[in-house]
Design a protein around this motif. Structure first.
Motif, PDB file in Angstrom:
ATOM      1  N   LEU A 187      68.855  -7.644 -25.572  1.00 58.19           N
ATOM      2  CA  LEU A 187      69.218  -9.041 -25.881  1.00 58.19           C
ATOM      3  C   LEU A 187      70.384  -9.054 -26.869  1.00 58.19           C
ATOM      4  CD1 LEU A 187      65.733 -10.752 -26.455  1.00 58.19           C
ATOM      5  CD2 LEU A 187      67.172 -10.952 -24.423  1.00 58.19           C
ATOM      6  N   ILE A 188      70.350  -8.132 -27.834  1.00 60.50           N
ATOM      7  CA  ILE A 188      71.440  -8.049 -28.808  1.00 60.50           C
ATOM      8  C   ILE A 188      72.721  -7.621 -28.097  1.00 60.50           C
ATOM      9  CG2 ILE A 188      72.279  -6.912 -30.905  1.00 60.50           C
ATOM     10  CD1 ILE A 188      69.346  -6.374 -31.683  1.00 60.50           C
ATOM     11  N   ARG A 189      72.613  -6.534 -27.328  1.00 64.97           N
ATOM     12  CA  ARG A 189      73.797  -5.980 -26.657  1.00 64.97           C
ATOM     13  C   ARG A 189      74.438  -7.003 -25.729  1.00 64.97           C
ATOM     14  NH1 ARG A 189      71.514  -2.303 -24.148  1.00 64.97           N
ATOM     15  NH2 ARG A 189      71.694  -0.709 -25.749  1.00 64.97           N
ATOM     16  N   ASN A 190      73.602  -7.701 -24.960  1.00 60.99           N
ATOM     17  CA  ASN A 190      74.140  -8.629 -23.959  1.00 60.99           C
ATOM     18  C   ASN A 190      74.496  -9.985 -24.545  1.00 60.99           C
ATOM     19  OD1 ASN A 190      73.602  -6.585 -22.151  1.00 60.99           O
ATOM     20  ND2 ASN A 190      71.611  -7.412 -21.547  1.00 60.99           N
ATOM     21  N   GLY A 191      74.179 -10.210 -25.798  1.00 63.19           N
ATOM     22  CA  GLY A 191      74.434 -11.514 -26.400  1.00 63.19           C
ATOM     23  C   GLY A 191      73.721 -12.623 -25.633  1.00 63.19           C
ATOM     24  N   THR A 192      72.522 -12.331 -25.168  1.00 70.15           N
ATOM     25  CA  THR A 192      71.784 -13.275 -24.325  1.00 70.15           C
ATOM     26  C   THR A 192      71.505 -14.593 -25.069  1.00 70.15           C
ATOM     27  OG1 THR A 192      70.696 -11.393 -23.308  1.00 70.15           O
ATOM     28  CG2 THR A 192      69.667 -13.541 -22.943  1.00 70.15           C
ATOM     29  N   ASP A 193      71.801 -15.689 -24.404  1.00 71.74           N
ATOM     30  CA  ASP A 193      71.465 -17.008 -24.923  1.00 71.74           C
ATOM     31  C   ASP A 193      69.937 -17.143 -24.860  1.00 71.74           C
ATOM     32  OD1 ASP A 193      70.901 -19.660 -25.343  1.00 71.74           O
ATOM     33  OD2 ASP A 193      72.475 -20.403 -23.997  1.00 71.74           O
ATOM     34  N   LEU A 194      69.318 -17.289 -26.011  1.00 75.02           N
ATOM     35  CA  LEU A 194      67.855 -17.249 -26.054  1.00 75.02           C
ATOM     36  C   LEU A 194      67.194 -18.438 -25.374  1.00 75.02           C
ATOM     37  CD1 LEU A 194      67.270 -15.758 -29.626  1.00 75.02           C
ATOM     38  CD2 LEU A 194      67.291 -14.576 -27.420  1.00 75.02           C
ATOM     39  N   SER A 195      67.975 -19.493 -25.062  1.00 80.27           N
ATOM     40  CA  SER A 195      67.361 -20.607 -24.343  1.00 80.27           C
ATOM     41  C   SER A 195      67.180 -20.270 -22.861  1.00 80.27           C
ATOM     42  CB  SER A 195      68.194 -21.881 -24.512  1.00 80.27           C
ATOM     43  OG  SER A 195      69.483 -21.665 -23.992  1.00 80.27           O
ATOM     44  N   THR A 196      67.750 -19.138 -22.413  1.00 80.96           N
ATOM     45  CA  THR A 196      67.575 -18.747 -21.011  1.00 80.96           C
ATOM     46  C   THR A 196      66.367 -17.839 -20.807  1.00 80.96           C
ATOM     47  OG1 THR A 196      68.988 -16.788 -21.207  1.00 80.96           O
ATOM     48  CG2 THR A 196      70.083 -18.861 -20.644  1.00 80.96           C
ATOM     49  N   VAL A 197      65.677 -17.504 -21.900  1.00 79.01           N
ATOM     50  CA  VAL A 197      64.483 -16.657 -21.776  1.00 79.01           C
ATOM     51  C   VAL A 197      63.309 -17.323 -22.510  1.00 79.01           C
ATOM     52  CG1 VAL A 197      65.790 -14.488 -21.652  1.00 79.01           C
ATOM     53  CG2 VAL A 197      65.073 -15.348 -23.887  1.00 79.01           C
ATOM     54  N   ASP A 198      62.116 -16.853 -22.234  1.00 79.17           N
ATOM     55  CA  ASP A 198      60.954 -17.356 -22.969  1.00 79.17           C
ATOM     56  C   ASP A 198      60.870 -16.566 -24.270  1.00 79.17           C
ATOM     57  OD1 ASP A 198      58.487 -18.033 -24.003  1.00 79.17           O
ATOM     58  OD2 ASP A 198      57.471 -18.014 -22.055  1.00 79.17           O
ATOM     59  N   PHE A 199      61.584 -17.046 -25.267  1.00 80.51           N
ATOM     60  CA  PHE A 199      61.719 -16.242 -26.491  1.00 80.51           C
ATOM     61  C   PHE A 199      60.422 -16.175 -27.285  1.00 80.51           C
ATOM     62  CE2 PHE A 199      63.493 -15.548 -30.895  1.00 80.51           C
ATOM     63  CZ  PHE A 199      63.777 -14.208 -30.686  1.00 80.51           C
ATOM     64  N   GLU A 200      59.637 -17.236 -27.136  1.00 79.33           N
ATOM     65  CA  GLU A 200      58.349 -17.221 -27.839  1.00 79.33           C
ATOM     66  C   GLU A 200      57.476 -16.076 -27.331  1.00 79.33           C
ATOM     67  OE1 GLU A 200      55.474 -20.788 -28.267  1.00 79.33           O
ATOM     68  OE2 GLU A 200      57.519 -21.428 -28.782  1.00 79.33           O
ATOM     69  N   MET A 201      57.485 -15.918 -26.025  1.00 86.56           N
ATOM     70  CA  MET A 201      56.731 -14.815 -25.431  1.00 86.56           C
ATOM     71  C   MET A 201      57.301 -13.471 -25.884  1.00 86.56           C
ATOM     72  SD  MET A 201      56.438 -13.854 -21.394  1.00 86.56           S
ATOM     73  CE  MET A 201      55.412 -15.183 -20.830  1.00 86.56           C
ATOM     74  N   LEU A 202      58.627 -13.388 -25.886  1.00 91.39           N
ATOM     75  CA  LEU A 202      59.274 -12.140 -26.276  1.00 91.39           C
ATOM     76  C   LEU A 202      58.972 -11.745 -27.717  1.00 91.39           C
ATOM     77  CD1 LEU A 202      62.814 -12.360 -24.652  1.00 91.39           C
ATOM     78  CD2 LEU A 202      61.019 -10.713 -24.125  1.00 91.39           C
ATOM     79  N   GLN A 203      58.907 -12.746 -28.574  1.00 93.46           N
ATOM     80  CA  GLN A 203      58.617 -12.446 -29.979  1.00 93.46           C
ATOM     81  C   GLN A 203      57.279 -11.765 -30.130  1.00 93.46           C
ATOM     82  OE1 GLN A 203      59.273 -15.434 -33.095  1.00 93.46           O
ATOM     83  NE2 GLN A 203      60.321 -16.611 -31.533  1.00 93.46           N
ATOM     84  N   ARG A 204      56.314 -12.268 -29.370  1.00 93.43           N
ATOM     85  CA  ARG A 204      54.977 -11.684 -29.458  1.00 93.43           C
ATOM     86  C   ARG A 204      54.956 -10.299 -28.827  1.00 93.43           C
ATOM     87  NH1 ARG A 204      52.331 -14.990 -26.139  1.00 93.43           N
ATOM     88  NH2 ARG A 204      53.693 -16.773 -26.360  1.00 93.43           N
ATOM     89  N   LYS A 205      55.541 -10.194 -27.635  1.00 88.35           N
ATOM     90  CA  LYS A 205      55.424  -8.963 -26.873  1.00 88.35           C
ATOM     91  C   LYS A 205      56.619  -8.867 -25.929  1.00 88.35           C
ATOM     92  CE  LYS A 205      51.578  -6.609 -24.548  1.00 88.35           C
ATOM     93  NZ  LYS A 205      51.991  -6.118 -23.265  1.00 88.35           N
ATOM     94  N   PRO A 206      57.513  -7.924 -26.131  1.00 89.38           N
ATOM     95  CA  PRO A 206      58.660  -7.845 -25.235  1.00 89.38           C
ATOM     96  C   PRO A 206      58.239  -7.480 -23.806  1.00 89.38           C
ATOM     97  CG  PRO A 206      58.691  -6.056 -26.867  1.00 89.38           C
ATOM     98  CD  PRO A 206      57.546  -6.940 -27.212  1.00 89.38           C
ATOM     99  N   GLY A 207      58.773  -8.195 -22.832  1.00 87.70           N
ATOM    100  CA  GLY A 207      58.438  -7.913 -21.441  1.00 87.70           C
ATOM    101  C   GLY A 207      59.413  -8.614 -20.525  1.00 87.70           C
ATOM    102  N   LEU A 208      59.428  -8.203 -19.262  1.00 95.64           N
ATOM    103  CA  LEU A 208      60.361  -8.804 -18.300  1.00 95.64           C
ATOM    104  C   LEU A 208      59.850 -10.143 -17.795  1.00 95.64           C
ATOM    105  CD1 LEU A 208      61.473  -5.613 -16.335  1.00 95.64           C
ATOM    106  CD2 LEU A 208      62.501  -6.657 -18.363  1.00 95.64           C
TER     107      LEU A 208
END
Ligand code: FAD
Lengths: 408, 143
Positions: free
Chosen positions: A371-392
């Motif tokens: 996410l850092i490398r790609n500069g991913t816009d966090l509104s395009t992912v479920d960031f809440e889920m990612l914070q708890r547990k990274p997954g695809l």
């Protein structure tokens, strides 16, 4: 085509692979000051600990040089570069011509002037295999060791000495352990773990005066020792390029293609300053992945290919006394501390992940790094889920499909 | 090269792929002796939510970031394109876990890294997870 590579380490290996991806014929000469085939520098502490067998210290197989058609001049130092004649003068008296030159001289431990240091008989740096062996030979089960510097190298040194010596004291001028990478809380967790392993850690103080077997600190405390390890920091080895008239800042200045300001001279690894795409400025990263990747990019370009090194930023992962410490990017923006089995802090700015600090809870953390490398816009992912547990699962179906259903 | 590809619409989340993976890489004769009552690790992992599930394993990237970050040289890209691990060399620094964009490197019980090698290095010679998938939700093919 004649390639000359100075410095027989990680950036050099990257360059050999980069060159050979394009040019199977060109002659490659490697000039290395250390007498060993390329070994992995970070493994020297594991080696002293007995966790890495001697044969596993080596980063490549014995056949590496032969398989890649490299002439390795080990135990040989490059003394100077003549950029107009395109030659390099070596310590054995020879002068080798090059069409393309890589400077991958790495860095050297920096020993600041300290009062009375000359009175200390047994003092070491901890940077090369020879350093590690010399340190091991100079200590025993009764030794007290004072380590100056709580950076990665000092910490790894403390870890490997623990079972070899009687007592270890670490001193750092900074108030935190690994201050460039850790926040107060993570640093406190690392410190606690060190202390639980019997290491005395004294922060926010430095040596005022050395005597032969003791040091007086600026906070008034007195530390006895039999040996001192100086692990204050490292400085890029820039002099070859500087003396040849090349541009040098804190490290050798290179562009995205790893070209120095001297024609046909490239540089990579710990000796250069890179553009850090997260930090947004130029700095010396002095990290293994940056050395390998920078070397590879240089090699590709030296052999007529076209590669850019535009995606570099700080990443670090290590295990210290059983505790995992992983950090990436930088600590800028809003800090989100999330529920964790260890400790996890994520740094978000402009709706992008800029960095993280994780202690122990490292499972699948590479998803954050991406996410850092790609500069991913966090509104395009479920960031809440990612914070708890990274997954695809946190990504859109199409993104997931392209990862799991295609070639990446 | 042939890789393992995932068709999430066919996945039931039965986790058989995980059992098969752990078994195939265990050196044991059968699944029970490989798994029953023992801690085991699979290099393929099921992710699931209320309405989606799918398997994730190493993508054997064209330019694998895990390999560039491996401080020991334990991770390499083989001639055939697969990303291999020499677990004897791994010291468990987790740099590969830090770099894999897909979270496809896992930790073993003894703290060294573990990842899918497409069963190319065990006695099966091709992915056991695929062979055992009842729905064809994971396939091994050229794309
Ligand atoms: C104890 C320790 C632990 C570390 N742990 C980690 C870690 O966990 N993660 C991480 O990312 N990084 C780590 N590092 C840093 C990592 O080792 C370096 O980033 C990496 O080795 C840089 O590679 P390099 O090829 O640029 O240079 P180096 O590995 O520094 O090698 C440069 C080589 O060039 C040679 N040389 C210099 N000048 C000349 C000359 N004039 N002629 C000929 N040869 C010359 C030197 O002798 C040396 O062999 C660690 C370092 C140490 C010491």
């Amino acid at each position: 085509m004649r390639y000359v590579l100075i410095g027989n380490s990680i950036a050099c290996v990257g360059a050999v692979e980069g060159i050979r991806a394009n040019d199977k014929e060109g002659r490659i000469t490697i000039v290395g000051k250390e007498k060993y085939p390329v070994y992995s520098r970070p493994l020297i502490s594991y080696y002293l600990q007995g966790k890495v067998k001697e044969r596993n210290l080596f980063y490549k197989t014995e056949a590496f040089y032969k398989d890649n058609g490299c002439e390795a001049m080990l135990g040989t130092e490059a003394l100077s570069i003549d950029a107009s004649r395109k030659t390099v003068k070596l310590s054995d008296g020879s002068v080798v011509p090059y069409d393309k030159l890589l400077v991958a001289t790495g860095s050297s431990p920096f020993v600041p002037p300290m009062n009375g240091l000359e009175k200390v008989a047994i003092k070491h740096t901890f940077y090369t295999l020879d350093d590690a062996r010399a340190l091991q030979e100079s200590v025993n089960q009764n030794s007290k060791v004072l380590i100056i510097g709580c950076g990665l190298i000092g910490l790894k040194c403390a870890e490997c000495l623990k079972d070899l010596v009687n007592k270890i004291t670490m001193v750092d001028f900074a108030e935190k352990i690994l201050p460039a990478c850790l926040d107060g809380k993570a640093s406190g967790m690392v410190k606690l773990n060190l202390e639980e392993n019997g290491i005395e850690v004294l922060l926010g103080t430095s040596v005022k005066e050395f005597e032969a077997n003791s040091a007086t600190l600026t906070n008034g405390k007195e530390v006895d020792f039999d040996a001192v390890v100086l692990a204050v920091g490292v400085r890029p080895n820039v002099s070859l390029v500087k003396d040849a008239g090349g541009a040098v800042g804190r490290g050798i200045v290179v562009d995205e293609r790893m070209r120095t300001s001297l024609a046909d001279v490239y540089a990579a690894g710990d000796c250069v300053e890179n553009t850090d795409c997260v930090f947004g400025g130029c700095r010396v990263l002095a990290l293994f992945p940056s050395a390998f990747t920078g070397g590879r990019v240089a090699g590709i370009n030296m052999s007529g290919g076209n590669a850019a090194n535009g995606m570099d930023f700080a990443v670090n992962s290590t295990k210290l006394f059983g505790q995992s410490i992983m950090t990436a990017g930088c600590m800028s923006g809003e800090q989100l501390e999330t529920e964790s089995t260890g400790y996890k802090a994520l740094f978000v700015q402009d709706n992008k992940l800029k960095g993280y600090i994780i202690i122990d809870d490292i499972e699948r953390a590479g998803i954050y790094t991406a996410l850092i490398r790609n500069g991913t816009d966090l509104s395009t992912v479920d960031f809440e889920m990612l914070q708890r547990k990274p997954g695809l699962l946190a990504f859109d179906k199409e993104v997931r499909q392209s990862i799991l259903g295609g070639e990446v | 090269m042939k890789r393992v590809y995932v068709k999430e619409e066919w996945c039931l989340g039965c986790h058989l792929c995980e059992y098969n993976c752990a078994f195939a890489n265990s050196n044991e004769r059968d699944m029970v002796s490989a798994l029953k009552g023992k801690p085991w690790v699979s290099a393929v992992q099921i992710e699931e939510s209320a309405d989606v599930c799918f398997a994730v394993a190493c993508r054997h990237c064209k330019e694998p970031l895990c390999v560039t970050a491996c401080i020991t040289g334990a991770l390499t890209k083989a001639e055939d394109g697969s990303v291999r691990i020499d677990r004897d060399k791994c010291v468990g620094c987790h740099s590969c876990i830090m770099m894999c964009p897909y979270g496809a490197v896992v930790m073993d019980g003894n703290h060294v890294a573990n990842k899918c090698q497409l069963c190319l290095t065990n006695k099966f010679g091709q992915p056991k997870c695929v062979e055992g998938c009842p729905n064809g939700a994971i396939v091994y093919e050229e794309r």
